[in-house]
Design an enzyme around this catalytic site. Structure first.
Site, PDB file in Angstrom:
ATOM      1  N   SER A  23       0.798  -1.227   0.000  1.00  0.00           N
ATOM      2  CA  SER A  23       0.000   0.000   0.000  1.00  0.00           C
ATOM      3  C   SER A  23       0.833   1.281   0.000  1.00  0.00           C
ATOM      4  O   SER A  23       0.323   2.337  -0.357  1.00  0.00           O
ATOM      5  CB  SER A  23      -0.933   0.029   1.212  1.00  0.00           C
ATOM      6  N   PHE A  78      -8.918   9.189  16.852  1.00  0.00           N
ATOM      7  CA  PHE A  78      -9.989   8.521  17.579  1.00  0.00           C
ATOM      8  C   PHE A  78      -9.604   7.189  18.221  1.00  0.00           C
ATOM      9  O   PHE A  78     -10.440   6.520  18.803  1.00  0.00           O
ATOM     10  CB  PHE A  78     -11.186   8.324  16.645  1.00  0.00           C
ATOM     11  N   THR A  98      -0.864   4.083   3.413  1.00  0.00           N
ATOM     12  CA  THR A  98      -1.566   4.865   2.394  1.00  0.00           C
ATOM     13  C   THR A  98      -1.494   6.371   2.660  1.00  0.00           C
ATOM     14  O   THR A  98      -1.017   7.124   1.808  1.00  0.00           O
ATOM     15  CB  THR A  98      -3.021   4.377   2.236  1.00  0.00           C
TER      16      THR A  98
HETATM   17 ZN   LIG Z   1      -2.518  -4.827   2.772  1.00  0.00          ZN
END
Ligand SMILES: [Zn+2]
Ligand SMILES: *[C@@H]1O[C@H](CO)[C@@H](O)[C@H](O)[C@H]1NC(C)=O
Ligand SMILES: *[C@@H]1O[C@H](CO)[C@@H](O)[C@H](O)[C@H]1NC(C)=O
Ligand SMILES: *[C@@H]1O[C@H](CO)[C@@H](O)[C@H](O)[C@H]1NC(C)=O
Ligand SMILES: *[C@@H]1O[C@H](CO)[C@@H](O)[C@H](O)[C@H]1NC(C)=O
Ligand SMILES: *[C@@H]1O[C@H](CO)[C@@H](O)[C@H](O)[C@H]1NC(C)=O
Ligand SMILES: *[C@@H]1O[C@H](CO)[C@@H](O)[C@H](O)[C@H]1NC(C)=O
Ligand SMILES: *[C@@H]1O[C@H](CO)[C@@H](O)[C@H](O)[C@H]1NC(C)=O
Length: 533
Positions: A111, A293, A176
């Site tokens: 990613s 959070f 990401t």
């Molecule tokens: Zn993954």
């Protein structure tokens, strides 16, 4: 035509496209004779013929990225949500492309390398982020060379005077989102505690977010990852330190430092850590918002605490982000990641992955109600495929999480969804002794439960990514530039061209240029092999 009627028309078109199939479909399917399919295709044709290229400059760009959201995941989620005939929020966007996801050194990417392609417009090495292929994995020294750094669409947007933001269901320092603001030789260097001695000269990803540009100028940041940001984070109620990812121990309190920096620069800013706090944000009068959070990733949606002290949905974060960014006179660029689709797949829990995908679709739906596609380019894509397979045998209308049919070979039932690779929990066989192993009968278990693990053909540490192409769905200015099989890094360039940021900051958006651009990209695959000869 003014923008108001166009928006109404485009929203109406999407509404019709989604509802017409539902109205026409008969419960028993007997009404679906040839007239039905002729009529359905005619409506689709009319809609397609009504499309005109939108060559406005994109004031705003929103990129939605479903991590590990393969085509199988999209198809199964659609059925799980509302049946075979239904569509997820982006499936009626007028333009679609396919991207090749291989990265600089691997056939099947991770990613971080794919986020660098999607957000920075450059393919790179497996597991590095925000740097080009000159930086080998874990090579701190190489990553310090600024010539090897690649800027993201957020950096380009900021340089053009636009506001920026990102929201994710993972840690804000995870693979990401990291490509949006960091330059690192390893996606794992999220906080200082996980960095080897050889990386002493390199700054961890969390510090890059808070201390460096473009991170420190990102107006909206939301997700998990408190323990990467705050040293010795004890978390809030019921939020224990996650020992699986790194936790900060250098004494720095980066959330506090983030707020102090904004205050020193005279920006109104707010830090929120639960639903109650998020829902009470005065979006009209807030310049900077940081929402953290959870200590680790956010909870999987199926067991998320939705109460006042609990965590927001991806839709809740996306709506708040847009409300804050929409105040920007010169527009904004926002990235939204549905990051837990991948997390669920890695653990071989298909039901959880489908649920996360539906929540991701709800975030897209809510967005379409808040923005105007005459001036906002919306792109929905995925970074890479995943191990989940969609097997044959079930009747239409059957539960996609249920049993497909019986195997012709061992006469034991198998599920509609299974995995090609999986972890030990996805083991398909009961091993009796060195000569006998019998495949487990999934019909004896509750395969629709969120904790069920579908069977995998190959057992390894966990279910792994796949090397298949991913889809890109687009609506809004220059969405038509996404129209063929492209390299994955092309997406960032389309966003930049549409919004006139980055390398296209000075380009005028005449149709001639749009045509020649498409003409050239079409010619490249034809010409390149010839030039090689
Ligand atoms: Zn993954
Ligand atoms: C807490 O942070 C301090 C530095 O401020 C560090 O010395 C200590 O080891 C940390 N404690 C834990 C339990 O991580
Ligand atoms: C912030 O505002 C104060 C009071 O108006 C002013 O003195 C200060 O120079 C401002 N700082 C910046 C960085 O603009
Ligand atoms: C939060 O999102 C959920 C769906 O994900 C929605 O039902 C709910 O109304 C949202 N809450 C607020 C306050 O916007
Ligand atoms: C192996 O287990 C199977 C199933 O319980 C049994 O039928 C078979 O006799 C066992 N073979 C040996 C060599 O123990
Ligand atoms: C199976 O799991 C689903 C989802 O958790 C639950 O709604 C259902 O009641 C369960 N069925 C049985 C028979 O336990
Ligand atoms: C755009 O043009 C201006 C003026 O020629 C130049 O200074 C600037 O560097 C250009 N920007 C980009 C991103 O090419
Ligand atoms: C953008 O402008 C630059 C400089 O004028 C030019 O070299 C480039 O080809 C243009 N790109 C596109 C896609 O129009």
């Amino acid at each position: 035509m003014g923008s108001f009627p166009q928006t109404v028309v485009s929203i109406f078109r999407i509404f019709l496209a989604v509802t017409i199939p539902l109205i026409f479909v008969d419960e028993t399917y007997c009404a679906e004779d040839k007239h039905y399919w002729y009529q359905s295709a005619n409506l689709d044709l009319k809609e397609s013929l009504s499309y005109a290229w939108n060559t406005n400059t994109a004031k705003n760009v929103i990129i939605f990225l479903g991590d590990g959201m393969s085509l199988e995941t999209i198809a199964a989620s659609r059925i799980y949500n509302a049946g075979e005939e239904s569509y997820l929020a982006w499936e009626k966007f007028p333009h679609i492309a396919v991207t090749k996801t291989y990265d600089s050194d691997k056939q099947v990417p991770d990613s971080a390398s794919t986020a660098t392609a999607v957000f920075c417009g450059v393919k790179t090495n497996y597991k590095v982020t925000g740097v080009d292929s000159n930086v080998p994995l874990n090579d701190c020294e190489a990553s310090l060379n600024e010539d090897y750094h690649v800027d993201s669409i957020l950096a380009w947007a900021q340089a053009a005077g636009k506001d920026t933001g990102f929201v994710t269901t993972t840690r804000v320092t995870h693979a990401t989102p990291s490509a949006l603001y960091a330059h690192s030789a390893s996606r794992k260097w999220e906080c200082e505690a996980n960095m080897p001695a050889s990386a002493a000269k390199c700054k961890d990803i969390a510090r890059q977010l808070v201390e460096n540009k473009p991170g420190k100028d990102i107006k909206v940041i939301m997700g998990g990852g408190r323990q990467q940001l705050q040293s010795n984070s004890t978390g809030l109620e019921n939020d224990e330190v996650n020992t699986w990812s790194c936790y900060r121990q250098d004494g720095r309190k980066l959330i506090d430092e983030w707020a102090a920096d904004k205050t020193a620069r005279n920006f109104s800013n707010v830090v929120v850590q639960n639903n109650e706090e998020l829902f009470s944000v005065d979006t009209e009068n807030t310049d900077f918002l940081m929402g953290i959070f959870n200590n680790a990733h956010l909870s999987m949606d199926w067991n998320r605490d939705t109460g006042p002290k609990g965590q927001p949905s991806l839709e809740n974060m996306t709506v708040a982000a847009i409300k804050i960014l929409q105040k920007a006179e010169k527009g904004f660029v926002l990235a939204v990641e549905g990051g837990l689709i991948d997390y669920a797949h890695h653990r071989g829990h298909a039901a959880q992955a489908l649920r996360e995908t539906i929540r991701f679709s709800e975030a897209v739906s809510a967005t379409l109600k808040l923005i105007d596609t005459t001036e906002t380019l919306v792109i929905v894509t995925s970074d890479h495929g995943h191990a989940m397979t969609f097997n044959s045998g079930a009747d239409r209308g059957q539960d996609v999480l249920g049993i497909a049919t019986n195997s012709e070979y061992d006469n034991i039932p198998f599920t509609v969804l299974s995995y090609s690779t999986g972890g030990p929990n996805n083991m398909a066989y009961e091993v009796y002794n060195s000569t006998t192993a019998i495949r487990k009968d999934p019909s004896l278990e509750n395969t629709t439960d969120f904790t069920y693990s579908q069977q995998a053909a190959i057992v390894t540490d966990e279910a792994q990514h796949s090397g298949t192409d991913t889809l890109v769905y687009a609506i809004g200015p220059y969405a038509h530039l996404l129209h063929a099989t492209h390299e994955q890094n092309y997406i960032a360039h389309v966003a930049a061209y549409a919004a006139k940021i980055g390398e296209y900051y000075n380009n005028s958006s005449s149709n001639f240029q749009a045509y020649s651009f498409i003409f050239l990209t079409t010619l490249i695959p034809i010409l390149l092999p010839r030039l090689h000869r």
